[in-house]
Design an enzyme around this catalytic site. Structure first.
Site, PDB file in Angstrom:
ATOM      1  N   TYR A   1      22.399   5.905 -21.603  1.00 23.74           N
ATOM      2  CA  TYR A   1      23.224   5.284 -20.560  1.00 23.74           C
ATOM      3  C   TYR A   1      22.502   4.138 -19.851  1.00 23.74           C
ATOM      4  CZ  TYR A   1      25.859   9.512 -21.531  1.00 23.74           C
ATOM      5  OH  TYR A   1      26.537  10.522 -22.169  1.00 23.74           O
ATOM      6  N   GLY A  18      26.003  17.513 -22.400  1.00 21.53           N
ATOM      7  CA  GLY A  18      25.628  17.608 -20.991  1.00 21.53           C
ATOM      8  C   GLY A  18      24.243  18.135 -20.700  1.00 21.53           C
ATOM      9  N   ARG A  54      22.012   2.645 -13.389  1.00 22.92           N
ATOM     10  CA  ARG A  54      22.169   4.049 -13.006  1.00 22.92           C
ATOM     11  C   ARG A  54      21.764   4.334 -11.559  1.00 22.92           C
ATOM     12  NH1 ARG A  54      19.990   7.944 -14.933  1.00 22.92           N
ATOM     13  NH2 ARG A  54      21.759   9.375 -14.885  1.00 22.92           N
ATOM     14  N   CYS A  97      21.374 -10.391  -7.661  1.00 20.52           N
ATOM     15  CA  CYS A  97      21.605 -10.782  -6.267  1.00 20.52           C
ATOM     16  C   CYS A  97      22.305  -9.679  -5.492  1.00 20.52           C
ATOM     17  CB  CYS A  97      22.425 -12.046  -6.228  1.00 20.52           C
ATOM     18  SG  CYS A  97      21.557 -13.388  -6.992  1.00 20.52           S
ATOM     19  N   GLU A  98      21.700  -8.530  -5.415  1.00 18.75           N
ATOM     20  CA  GLU A  98      22.275  -7.408  -4.658  1.00 18.75           C
ATOM     21  C   GLU A  98      21.136  -6.557  -4.142  1.00 18.75           C
ATOM     22  OE1 GLU A  98      25.493  -5.123  -5.826  1.00 18.75           O
ATOM     23  OE2 GLU A  98      26.277  -6.596  -7.246  1.00 18.75           O
ATOM     24  N   GLU A 144      28.116  18.519 -28.440  1.00 19.97           N
ATOM     25  CA  GLU A 144      28.150  17.050 -28.396  1.00 19.97           C
ATOM     26  C   GLU A 144      27.059  16.465 -27.497  1.00 19.97           C
ATOM     27  OE1 GLU A 144      32.058  16.420 -26.737  1.00 19.97           O
ATOM     28  OE2 GLU A 144      32.959  16.481 -28.704  1.00 19.97           O
ATOM     29  N   PRO A 145      25.812  16.679 -27.820  1.00 23.65           N
ATOM     30  CA  PRO A 145      24.762  16.130 -26.959  1.00 23.65           C
ATOM     31  C   PRO A 145      24.681  14.611 -27.074  1.00 23.65           C
ATOM     32  CG  PRO A 145      23.797  17.025 -28.955  1.00 23.65           C
ATOM     33  CD  PRO A 145      25.270  17.355 -29.014  1.00 23.65           C
ATOM     34  N   GLY A 146      24.434  13.954 -25.974  1.00 24.68           N
ATOM     35  CA  GLY A 146      24.204  12.513 -25.963  1.00 24.68           C
ATOM     36  C   GLY A 146      22.846  12.256 -25.346  1.00 24.68           C
ATOM     37  N   ARG A 147      22.785  12.412 -24.007  1.00 18.31           N
ATOM     38  CA  ARG A 147      21.566  12.132 -23.243  1.00 18.31           C
ATOM     39  C   ARG A 147      20.355  12.882 -23.800  1.00 18.31           C
ATOM     40  NH1 ARG A 147      21.798  10.947 -17.676  1.00 18.31           N
ATOM     41  NH2 ARG A 147      23.822  11.952 -17.639  1.00 18.31           N
TER      42      ARG A 147
HETATM   43  N1  LLP Z   1      31.158  14.778 -24.826  1.00 17.88           N
HETATM   44  C1  LLP Z   1      32.013  14.186 -23.976  1.00 17.88           C
HETATM   45  C2  LLP Z   1      33.436  14.380 -24.134  1.00 17.88           C
HETATM   46  C3  LLP Z   1      31.520  13.381 -22.937  1.00 17.88           C
HETATM   47  O1  LLP Z   1      32.359  12.794 -22.102  1.00 17.88           O
HETATM   48  C4  LLP Z   1      30.116  13.200 -22.817  1.00 17.88           C
HETATM   49  C5  LLP Z   1      29.554  12.363 -21.734  1.00 17.88           C
HETATM   50  C6  LLP Z   1      29.271  13.823 -23.745  1.00 17.88           C
HETATM   51  C7  LLP Z   1      29.817  14.621 -24.733  1.00 17.88           C
HETATM   52  C8  LLP Z   1      27.775  13.672 -23.714  1.00 17.88           C
HETATM   53  O2  LLP Z   1      27.205  14.125 -22.527  1.00 17.88           O
HETATM   54  P1  LLP Z   1      25.600  14.102 -22.367  1.00 17.88           P
HETATM   55  O3  LLP Z   1      25.034  15.076 -23.366  1.00 17.88           O
HETATM   56  O4  LLP Z   1      25.158  12.731 -22.662  1.00 17.88           O
HETATM   57  O5  LLP Z   1      25.365  14.489 -20.985  1.00 17.88           O
HETATM   58  N2  LLP Z   1      26.861   7.523 -17.444  1.00 17.88           N
HETATM   59  C9  LLP Z   1      26.470   8.813 -16.907  1.00 17.88           C
HETATM   60  C10 LLP Z   1      26.785   9.941 -17.868  1.00 17.88           C
HETATM   61  C11 LLP Z   1      28.248  10.008 -18.249  1.00 17.88           C
HETATM   62  C12 LLP Z   1      28.538  11.074 -19.287  1.00 17.88           C
HETATM   63  C13 LLP Z   1      29.879  10.889 -19.851  1.00 17.88           C
HETATM   64  N3  LLP Z   1      30.269  11.816 -20.848  1.00 17.88           N
HETATM   65  C14 LLP Z   1      24.983   8.758 -16.566  1.00 17.88           C
HETATM   66  O6  LLP Z   1      24.350   7.730 -16.779  1.00 17.88           O
HETATM   67  O7  LLP Z   1      24.439   9.728 -16.050  1.00 17.88           O
END
Ligand code: LLP
Length: 434
Positions: free
Chosen positions: A388, A244, A328, A359-360, A289-292
């Protein structure tokens, strides 16, 4: 523009790594996702160091943010673990050679097939997120003669400081067992199951969160919950704190560096260490659990300007992408910053809305953002599109999902080929009775 050494302006042109962005656009076509492999690797290493400063633990990359074989291999090599949240992500990780023990399998509505495949693959942890999953997973592990290690997703009831759609621990969220209601009972149930091995707890409070204050509240609540578990004789070996961490999209956001992002994690874990010590507990094995934050700023998307409409009060610069490759803004009203790649030194005198080709009316990438004076044919870069965007792309209006190129030091190569028209129609079937 986000701040990193591999993204810079030279001779009036935007460069990524050793490459001019507009040259990449000419070579591979637009729209084009470009991912900076050095930036990804740097962030992974910094995050791993942040966890090591705490003690035992792992950094599990959230595949949903951006998942390809190449990035999975790159992250695996530097020691990352991984999250999967679908059979598809699990398949990607396993076929990319990830050690199954380094996979954490999430999902609030896992299918029977996903449960079967996860158990059969020997994933490290399942994260149980519903009552029905307890029964189904226990039964499946029994059928396969295995003892499956599990974490339990808890909703710690923390409304993180972020936008509503990506808060995941507010009251009545669809995720997790409510910490104030039945969570303890379900952990006891799981702990008593024959084929499940309770290893610990998981939370994920939301996404695009700045700083560590929301996490601190969650950490305190989780440590109190671990104390409660101890009182009924249940040991919490692992605490997974989710992801997050925010990234920079526009000047409304703070600027981050790999160091400052890793410092947020260090601060959260330092709080955890203090809190468990206060309660006389040992330090749990910790997972983040970093993603973004790993891939977001590593990505830019390159577009060609195809049309311009100026209404005085509003000026549209319409590009050859749109909500099919970046939904997004349509979903979250999110904003981005942009640049005209070969006019990067010119002042941003315009305020434009970057519109897509779908087309939106809502097919917009960024609204009323500063830009240099763009003309049809110019290549525009939109920043911070690594997370994302590709992972949420679609074939809306039967547009093709664009290719992805990775740049690393002096190399640039395709890591995902662009779809062809044939790819888009590959699964169409016309029954003979039509
Ligand atoms: N762990 C779990 C269980 C999650 O559900 C998520 C993201 C993450 C880790 C990673 O979170 P991050 O570090 O990426 O914030 N599509 C949306 C974001 C949805 C996030 C879903 N879960 C957007 O584009 O902002």
């Amino acid at each position: 523009m986000n701040s990193r050494e591999t993204l810079f302006v030279a001779d009036g042109k935007l460069n990524i790594g050793n490459f001019e962005a507009s040259a990449l656009a000419r070579k591979y076509g637009t729209p084009l996702y470009v991912m900076d492999g050095d930036h990804i690797e740097n962030l992974c290493k910094k995050m791993i160091d942040a966890v090591a400063a705490y003690g035992d633990g792992a950094v599990a990359y959230a595949s949903k943010a951006f998942a390809t074989k190449a990035t999975t291999r790159l992250m695996d090599k530097v020691g990352m673990w991984f999250d999967a949240v679908s059979g598809g992500e699990l398949h990607l990780l396993l076929t990319s050679g990830v050690n199954p023990k380094h996979i954490i399998f999430h999902g609030n509505a896992k299918t029977e097939r996903e449960i079967r495949e996860g158990v059969s693959a020997d994933v490290g942890y399942f994260v149980i997120d519903s009552i029905s999953e307890i029964d189904r997973l226990d039964a499946e592990a029994g059928r396969q003669g295995k003892k499956q290690e599990v974490l339990v997703r808890i909703n710690p009831l923390v409304s993180a400081h972020t936008y509503f759609a990506v808060q995941t621990a507010a009251p009545n969220s669809k995720f997790g067992f409510d910490i104030e209601k039945d969570a303890l009972d379900y952990v006891k149930d799981i702990n008593s199951r024959k084929n499940l091995v309770f290893k610990g707890l998981h939370i994920h409070i939301g996404s695009q969160i700045y700083g560590h204050s929301s996490y601190d509240v969650a950490v305190d609540k989780m440590v109190d919950f671990i104390v409660k578990l101890g009182e009924v004789g249940i040991n919490c070996h692992t605490l997974d704190l989710g992801g997050g961490y925010g990234v920079y999209y526009t000047d409304e956001d703070p600027k981050f560096t790999p160091e400052s992002t890793a410092n947020i994690v260090k601060n959260i874990l330092a709080r955890l260490a203090v809190k468990v010590a206060e309660k006389g507990l040992g330090k749990p094995f910790v997972i983040v659990e970093p993603g973004r934050s790993i891939v977001g700023e590593a990505g830019i998307t390159l577009y060609t300007v195809n049309a311009i409409k100026d209404f005085g009060v509003k000026k549209y610069v319409a590009i050859d992408g749109g909500m099919f490759e970046n939904p997004r803004h349509a979903l979250y009203d999110s904003q981005y910053s942009a640049i005209v790649c070969d006019k990067a030194d010119e002042p941003m005198t315009e305020k434009v809305t970057l519109a897509g080709k779908c087309c939106e009316s809502g097919d917009i990438i960024a609204e009323d953002v500063p830009l240099q004076k763009a003309e049809v044919g110019d290549v525009v870069a939109v920043f911070t599109t690594g997370a994302y965007n590709y992972s949420m792309s679609s074939n809306y209006n039967l547009n093709a999902v664009p290719p992805v190129v990775m740049v690393k030091v002096d190399k640039a190569d395709l890591i995902v080929k662009g779809q062809t028209y044939e790819d888009i129609l590959r699964n169409n079937v016309v029954p003979e009775w039509i």
